[in-house]
Design a protein around this motif. Structure first.
Motif, PDB file in Angstrom:
ATOM      1  N   HIS A 118       0.834  -1.212   0.000  1.00 60.28           N
ATOM      2  CA  HIS A 118       0.000   0.000   0.000  1.00 60.28           C
ATOM      3  C   HIS A 118       0.864   1.255   0.000  1.00 60.28           C
ATOM      4  N   ALA A 119       2.004   1.207   0.679  1.00 57.62           N
ATOM      5  CA  ALA A 119       3.026   2.257   0.619  1.00 57.62           C
ATOM      6  C   ALA A 119       2.505   3.627   1.029  1.00 57.62           C
ATOM      7  N   GLU A 124       4.167   2.871   9.402  1.00 57.94           N
ATOM      8  CA  GLU A 124       5.345   2.473  10.163  1.00 57.94           C
ATOM      9  C   GLU A 124       6.193   1.416   9.465  1.00 57.94           C
ATOM     10  N   TYR A 125       5.566   0.366   8.935  1.00 58.62           N
ATOM     11  CA  TYR A 125       6.353  -0.727   8.355  1.00 58.62           C
ATOM     12  C   TYR A 125       7.206  -0.294   7.162  1.00 58.62           C
ATOM     13  N   PRO A 126       6.697   0.533   6.242  1.00 65.57           N
ATOM     14  CA  PRO A 126       7.587   1.006   5.176  1.00 65.57           C
ATOM     15  C   PRO A 126       8.804   1.758   5.710  1.00 65.57           C
ATOM     16  N   ALA A 127       8.616   2.539   6.778  1.00 59.59           N
ATOM     17  CA  ALA A 127       9.745   3.270   7.358  1.00 59.59           C
ATOM     18  C   ALA A 127      10.778   2.312   7.947  1.00 59.59           C
ATOM     19  N   VAL A 128      10.308   1.264   8.617  1.00 65.50           N
ATOM     20  CA  VAL A 128      11.226   0.273   9.182  1.00 65.50           C
ATOM     21  C   VAL A 128      11.960  -0.472   8.070  1.00 65.50           C
ATOM     22  N   ALA A 129      11.237  -0.849   7.019  1.00 58.59           N
ATOM     23  CA  ALA A 129      11.867  -1.536   5.893  1.00 58.59           C
ATOM     24  C   ALA A 129      12.953  -0.672   5.265  1.00 58.59           C
ATOM     25  N   MET A 130      12.682   0.612   5.139  1.00 57.94           N
ATOM     26  CA  MET A 130      13.678   1.524   4.578  1.00 57.94           C
ATOM     27  C   MET A 130      14.881   1.655   5.513  1.00 57.94           C
ATOM     28  N   GLU A 150      14.968   0.559  -0.773  1.00 57.68           N
ATOM     29  CA  GLU A 150      15.347   1.872  -1.313  1.00 57.68           C
ATOM     30  C   GLU A 150      14.732   2.103  -2.692  1.00 57.68           C
ATOM     31  N   GLU A 151      14.557   1.028  -3.469  1.00 52.10           N
ATOM     32  CA  GLU A 151      13.978   1.138  -4.803  1.00 52.10           C
ATOM     33  C   GLU A 151      12.478   0.842  -4.809  1.00 52.10           C
ATOM     34  N   PHE A 152      12.018   0.165  -3.776  1.00 51.75           N
ATOM     35  CA  PHE A 152      10.627  -0.291  -3.743  1.00 51.75           C
ATOM     36  C   PHE A 152       9.643   0.863  -3.592  1.00 51.75           C
ATOM     37  N   PHE A 153       9.905   1.772  -2.656  1.00 53.82           N
ATOM     38  CA  PHE A 153       8.968   2.871  -2.374  1.00 53.82           C
ATOM     39  C   PHE A 153       9.272   4.054  -3.286  1.00 53.82           C
ATOM     40  N   GLN A 154       8.332   4.351  -4.173  1.00 54.58           N
ATOM     41  CA  GLN A 154       8.575   5.357  -5.202  1.00 54.58           C
ATOM     42  C   GLN A 154       7.738   6.620  -5.029  1.00 54.58           C
ATOM     43  N   VAL A 217      12.861   9.306   8.136  1.00 56.25           N
ATOM     44  CA  VAL A 217      11.687  10.084   8.547  1.00 56.25           C
ATOM     45  C   VAL A 217      10.502   9.632   7.700  1.00 56.25           C
ATOM     46  N   PHE A 218       9.310   9.673   8.297  1.00 60.42           N
ATOM     47  CA  PHE A 218       8.107   9.297   7.563  1.00 60.42           C
ATOM     48  C   PHE A 218       6.972  10.250   7.898  1.00 60.42           C
ATOM     49  N   GLY A 219       6.003  10.319   6.966  1.00 60.84           N
ATOM     50  CA  GLY A 219       4.941  11.310   7.081  1.00 60.84           C
ATOM     51  C   GLY A 219       5.373  12.695   6.639  1.00 60.84           C
ATOM     52  N   MET A 220       6.550  12.805   6.068  1.00 61.04           N
ATOM     53  CA  MET A 220       7.111  14.111   5.711  1.00 61.04           C
ATOM     54  C   MET A 220       7.448  14.217   4.234  1.00 61.04           C
ATOM     55  N   GLY A 221       6.870  13.342   3.436  1.00 64.08           N
ATOM     56  CA  GLY A 221       7.106  13.357   2.003  1.00 64.08           C
ATOM     57  C   GLY A 221       6.270  12.281   1.359  1.00 64.08           C
ATOM     58  N   PRO A 222       6.439  12.050   0.071  1.00 61.70           N
ATOM     59  CA  PRO A 222       5.629  11.047  -0.626  1.00 61.70           C
ATOM     60  C   PRO A 222       6.016   9.612  -0.306  1.00 61.70           C
ATOM     61  N   ALA A 223       7.124   9.415   0.415  1.00 63.29           N
ATOM     62  CA  ALA A 223       7.604   8.081   0.791  1.00 63.29           C
ATOM     63  C   ALA A 223       8.523   8.251   1.984  1.00 63.29           C
TER      64      ALA A 223
END
Length: 291
Positions: A118-119, A124-130, A150-154, A217-223
């Motif tokens: 869903h990205a 939280e999980y995308p941030a941890v994965a990154m 690093e390439e997955f979340f666009q 950081v998360f919630g501060m941009g498109p990914a």
């Protein structure tokens, strides 16, 4: 409101699910926990003629350890991740992120693969994965492939997954040595998506110097966004001499396209994000130094 009518499919294997998607085309959508998809369907923000349920294939769920890795099947629920001693030992940052996800009903149904696919930029999980340089595995009629986080979340709700691919698992490397981890986020209400958040992992050497670190950081941009230049600058410095406030400022000061919306302006999010980074950095360093 109710979702538009759709045909329901319940394949027994991941390969069968991929074949169904290839057969049904753009009018089909995978559904795992449904915690993100169902609200979109109910509000008619998304309409699909076919839903392909991923709950039956046993090969898509479970937690396994490898040589220096922990692999989690895509349909493993948040609740299962949160209860796992294997994850608590091997991927502590993921374990600590889990209670921050929604409410227990959401964690009982939501899946790690669904969250990654869903990205959402505030999840939280995308941030941890990154942060931990996870690898996301996919399956398609062409076979399997592995995509670095690093390439997955666009972008917002956008990933490197092709239209005919299914996310099947995510693999996290296990950090060793004197390590510390922390995730901090600010939400309007408990269970909401983060207005701004930060995930930090730190490893120190025998002289208490930063040997390795990762700041997202998360919630501060498109990914989710890694502060890679800052990480490089911090390596080799004495952990106790680094100002957490400076780390927070430097991690957020140069971000592009910080959203301004009903939850906060660009400037507000930067201030909150800097505070979240500072808190997470402080906690992670304290844990690493105590190890």
């Amino acid at each position: 409101m109710k979702p538009a009518a759709f045909d329901y499919h319940a394949p027994e294997t991941a390969a069968e699910a991929v074949d169904l998607l290839a057969e049904l085309g753009d009018e089909a959508k995978f559904i795992a926990g449904g915690q993100s998809l169902m609200p979109l369907l109910v509000l008619r923000l998304a309409v699909f003629e076919h839903l392909v349920d991923l709950r039956r294939p046993a090969g898509l769920r479970g937690i396994d350890t490898g040589t220096g890795t922990v692999r989690i099947g895509a349909t493993t629920t948040h609740a299962t991740v949160g209860r796992s001693e294997v994850i608590a030992r091997g991927v502590p940052l993921l374990a600590r992120a889990t209670p921050l996800i929604g409410h227990f009903q959401i964690r009982n149904r939501g899946t790690i693969g669904g969250s990654l696919a869903h990205a959402d930029a505030a999840a939280e999980y995308p941030a941890v994965a990154m942060t931990l340089d996870a690898d996301i595995e996919t399956l398609s009629p062409r076979g399997t492939r592995t995509i670095p986080a690093e390439e997955f979340f666009q972008g917002m709700w956008t990933t490197a997954v092709e239209p005919d691919e299914l996310v099947t698992a995510v693999t996290f490397p296990v950090w060793t040595g004197r390590c510390g981890y922390a995730i901090e986020e600010f939400t309007r209400r408990s269970g909401d998506f983060a207005v701004a958040g930060a995930a930090v992992a730190v490893r120190v050497d025998a002289d208490d110097r930063i040997e390795r670190c990762a700041i997202t950081v998360f919630g501060m941009g498109p990914a989710p966004i890694r502060a890679r230049a800052l990480e490089t600058d911090l390596v080799g410095r004495g952990a106790s001499t680094i100002s957490a406030r400076d780390v927070g400022h430097d991690a957020t000061a140069h971000l592009d396209a910080v959203p301004s919306d009903g939850h906060g302006t660009d400037g507000y999010r930067r201030r909150v994000g800097a505070a979240m980074v500072a808190r997470a950095w402080t906690r992670a360093v304290e844990e690493a130094l105590d190890d």
